[in-house]
Scaffold this motif. Sequence first.
Motif, PDB file in Angstrom:
ATOM      1  N   ALA A  38       0.835  -1.214   0.000  1.00  0.00           N
ATOM      2  CA  ALA A  38       0.000   0.000   0.000  1.00  0.00           C
ATOM      3  C   ALA A  38       0.864   1.257   0.000  1.00  0.00           C
ATOM      4  O   ALA A  38       0.463   2.289   0.552  1.00  0.00           O
ATOM      5  CB  ALA A  38      -0.920  -0.012   1.217  1.00  0.00           C
ATOM      6  N   ILE A  39       2.039   1.214  -0.626  1.00  0.00           N
ATOM      7  CA  ILE A  39       2.994   2.302  -0.488  1.00  0.00           C
ATOM      8  C   ILE A  39       2.439   3.644  -0.971  1.00  0.00           C
ATOM      9  O   ILE A  39       2.717   4.690  -0.380  1.00  0.00           O
ATOM     10  CB  ILE A  39       4.321   1.972  -1.203  1.00  0.00           C
ATOM     11  CG1 ILE A  39       5.362   3.062  -0.944  1.00  0.00           C
ATOM     12  CG2 ILE A  39       4.111   1.731  -2.693  1.00  0.00           C
ATOM     13  CD1 ILE A  39       5.674   3.303   0.516  1.00  0.00           C
ATOM     14  N   LYS A  40       1.607   3.657  -2.028  1.00  0.00           N
ATOM     15  CA  LYS A  40       1.086   4.939  -2.499  1.00  0.00           C
ATOM     16  C   LYS A  40       0.191   5.588  -1.438  1.00  0.00           C
ATOM     17  O   LYS A  40       0.209   6.803  -1.245  1.00  0.00           O
ATOM     18  CB  LYS A  40       0.319   4.748  -3.810  1.00  0.00           C
ATOM     19  CG  LYS A  40       1.199   4.309  -4.969  1.00  0.00           C
ATOM     20  CD  LYS A  40       0.422   4.301  -6.261  1.00  0.00           C
ATOM     21  CE  LYS A  40       1.208   3.612  -7.364  1.00  0.00           C
ATOM     22  NZ  LYS A  40       2.558   4.150  -7.546  1.00  0.00           N
ATOM     23  N   ALA A  41      -0.594   4.760  -0.752  1.00  0.00           N
ATOM     24  CA  ALA A  41      -1.426   5.300   0.325  1.00  0.00           C
ATOM     25  C   ALA A  41      -0.579   5.692   1.527  1.00  0.00           C
ATOM     26  O   ALA A  41      -0.888   6.676   2.212  1.00  0.00           O
ATOM     27  CB  ALA A  41      -2.483   4.277   0.734  1.00  0.00           C
ATOM     28  N   THR A  42       0.476   4.953   1.793  1.00  0.00           N
ATOM     29  CA  THR A  42       1.362   5.279   2.914  1.00  0.00           C
ATOM     30  C   THR A  42       2.046   6.620   2.686  1.00  0.00           C
ATOM     31  O   THR A  42       2.137   7.452   3.598  1.00  0.00           O
ATOM     32  CB  THR A  42       2.420   4.179   3.110  1.00  0.00           C
ATOM     33  OG1 THR A  42       1.779   2.907   3.179  1.00  0.00           O
ATOM     34  CG2 THR A  42       3.205   4.405   4.385  1.00  0.00           C
ATOM     35  N   GLU A  43       2.539   6.835   1.462  1.00  0.00           N
ATOM     36  CA  GLU A  43       3.169   8.121   1.134  1.00  0.00           C
ATOM     37  C   GLU A  43       2.188   9.271   1.344  1.00  0.00           C
ATOM     38  O   GLU A  43       2.522  10.287   1.966  1.00  0.00           O
ATOM     39  CB  GLU A  43       3.635   8.118  -0.328  1.00  0.00           C
ATOM     40  CG  GLU A  43       4.791   7.192  -0.625  1.00  0.00           C
ATOM     41  CD  GLU A  43       5.072   7.081  -2.112  1.00  0.00           C
ATOM     42  OE1 GLU A  43       6.144   6.577  -2.471  1.00  0.00           O
ATOM     43  OE2 GLU A  43       4.204   7.488  -2.930  1.00  0.00           O
ATOM     44  N   ALA A  44       0.973   9.109   0.783  1.00  0.00           N
ATOM     45  CA  ALA A  44      -0.020  10.166   0.907  1.00  0.00           C
ATOM     46  C   ALA A  44      -0.383  10.408   2.369  1.00  0.00           C
ATOM     47  O   ALA A  44      -0.490  11.561   2.812  1.00  0.00           O
ATOM     48  CB  ALA A  44      -1.272   9.803   0.106  1.00  0.00           C
ATOM     49  N   ALA A  45      -0.553   9.327   3.123  1.00  0.00           N
ATOM     50  CA  ALA A  45      -0.919   9.465   4.534  1.00  0.00           C
ATOM     51  C   ALA A  45       0.149  10.226   5.298  1.00  0.00           C
ATOM     52  O   ALA A  45      -0.155  11.099   6.123  1.00  0.00           O
ATOM     53  CB  ALA A  45      -1.146   8.088   5.149  1.00  0.00           C
ATOM     54  N   ALA A  46       1.417   9.902   5.051  1.00  0.00           N
ATOM     55  CA  ALA A  46       2.505  10.587   5.750  1.00  0.00           C
ATOM     56  C   ALA A  46       2.495  12.080   5.467  1.00  0.00           C
ATOM     57  O   ALA A  46       2.899  12.887   6.317  1.00  0.00           O
ATOM     58  CB  ALA A  46       3.848   9.984   5.344  1.00  0.00           C
ATOM     59  N   LEU A  47       2.008  12.451   4.297  1.00  0.00           N
ATOM     60  CA  LEU A  47       1.953  13.863   3.912  1.00  0.00           C
ATOM     61  C   LEU A  47       0.628  14.520   4.283  1.00  0.00           C
ATOM     62  O   LEU A  47       0.399  15.690   3.962  1.00  0.00           O
ATOM     63  CB  LEU A  47       2.183  13.988   2.401  1.00  0.00           C
ATOM     64  CG  LEU A  47       3.604  13.647   1.935  1.00  0.00           C
ATOM     65  CD1 LEU A  47       3.639  13.480   0.416  1.00  0.00           C
ATOM     66  CD2 LEU A  47       4.593  14.713   2.386  1.00  0.00           C
ATOM     67  N   GLY A  48      -0.257  13.770   4.943  1.00  0.00           N
ATOM     68  CA  GLY A  48      -1.532  14.333   5.361  1.00  0.00           C
ATOM     69  C   GLY A  48      -2.528  14.502   4.231  1.00  0.00           C
ATOM     70  O   GLY A  48      -3.378  15.385   4.275  1.00  0.00           O
TER      71      GLY A  48
END
Length: 357
Positions: free
Chosen positions: A274-284
């Motif tokens: 789920a790396i694309k969602a993880t990246e987005a989540a980390a950036l809020g």
Amino acid sequence: MTQTVEPAHPAYAIPAALRGPDWRNPYAHIPPLDVFAWSADKNGCGFYRTQLPMQGLAALGYATHHATRLPQPVRHNRDVIVIGQRVCDPNPSIMWQQLASEGRHLIYEVDDDLFTVDHRSPAAHQYYGRPEVRDNIRRNIEVATAATVTTEPLADIVRQWNPNVHVIPNAVPDWLIDHQVPQPDDGTITIGWGGSATHGMDWDHTGQQIRRLLQREPSTVLHCIGNDYGALLKAPHRRFTPWQQSVEDYYRAIDYTIGVIPLLPHLFNVAKSAIKATEAAALGIPVVASAVRPYEDFVQDGTTGYLVRRDHEWASALRALIHEPDMRTEMGLAAREQARRYTLSAIAPLWEKALTA
């Protein structure tokens, strides 16, 4: 595939003008190591599964190094643990098997189901569809001390050949949690996606739903990073940013208001991370994602984003986020809090466990 075995370097190969105090040792720049990650590439996969983990292990006190070549000092030092990312080319596979026969501590790293690559990713499909490549993958997994993967579905596949499998999710750098995404002050809503050219089947399946939403919402723009699916869709409002020099530069190019993550229900995609969602989540950044296994396991539907199960839900979910800024903010904060569990400092102990179990 760029993974190679580094040949021995005779002393006479070093020009006299370059010979320093340790000129007889062309590997003097490589310190004594505990762990060496043999990367398959220098792209995103190499960053997430070798470069970043080595940084995490270094923070835990390990001496680490990573490269796409296997240096001679690593080859001959039986105390160095070798993590091999997708080792499957002929010469690297021969060396991997030789290291295994010597009783070396080897960890086979793989982050995709390489046996179900879709034909709409022609280069990868052609390469990983070759019987000799598949045989090398199986044999190299079999002789490894352990294997590391990104997801439980992928672990189930790898366990066919090695029971000692460690599921280690992709991590993001700790600094990303505090990075502020730039937002325009003219009311533009940027719907964003980043990724490689291997996602053709995903955009073929979903792209027209997103295109119609863009047509009906004049304040929106589609920003693609890496591969320009906006142009392929003929999206009415779009921007494109090519791949950056580094993953860190890629992070800084992200200016999404909302992330979109289309993913076709396909065997290959079920095992993805789920790396694309993880990246987005980390950036809020709240996301709208296909309700396929990686994102079902990560996105908290209605709290950190939306999961789409039917085609018409793309428009309704995106429209809700476009027109409700307070909800966007609330979801972004919740996503960022969730992402703290996937920072490098949080995930690095799992890599340490894989080294010692």
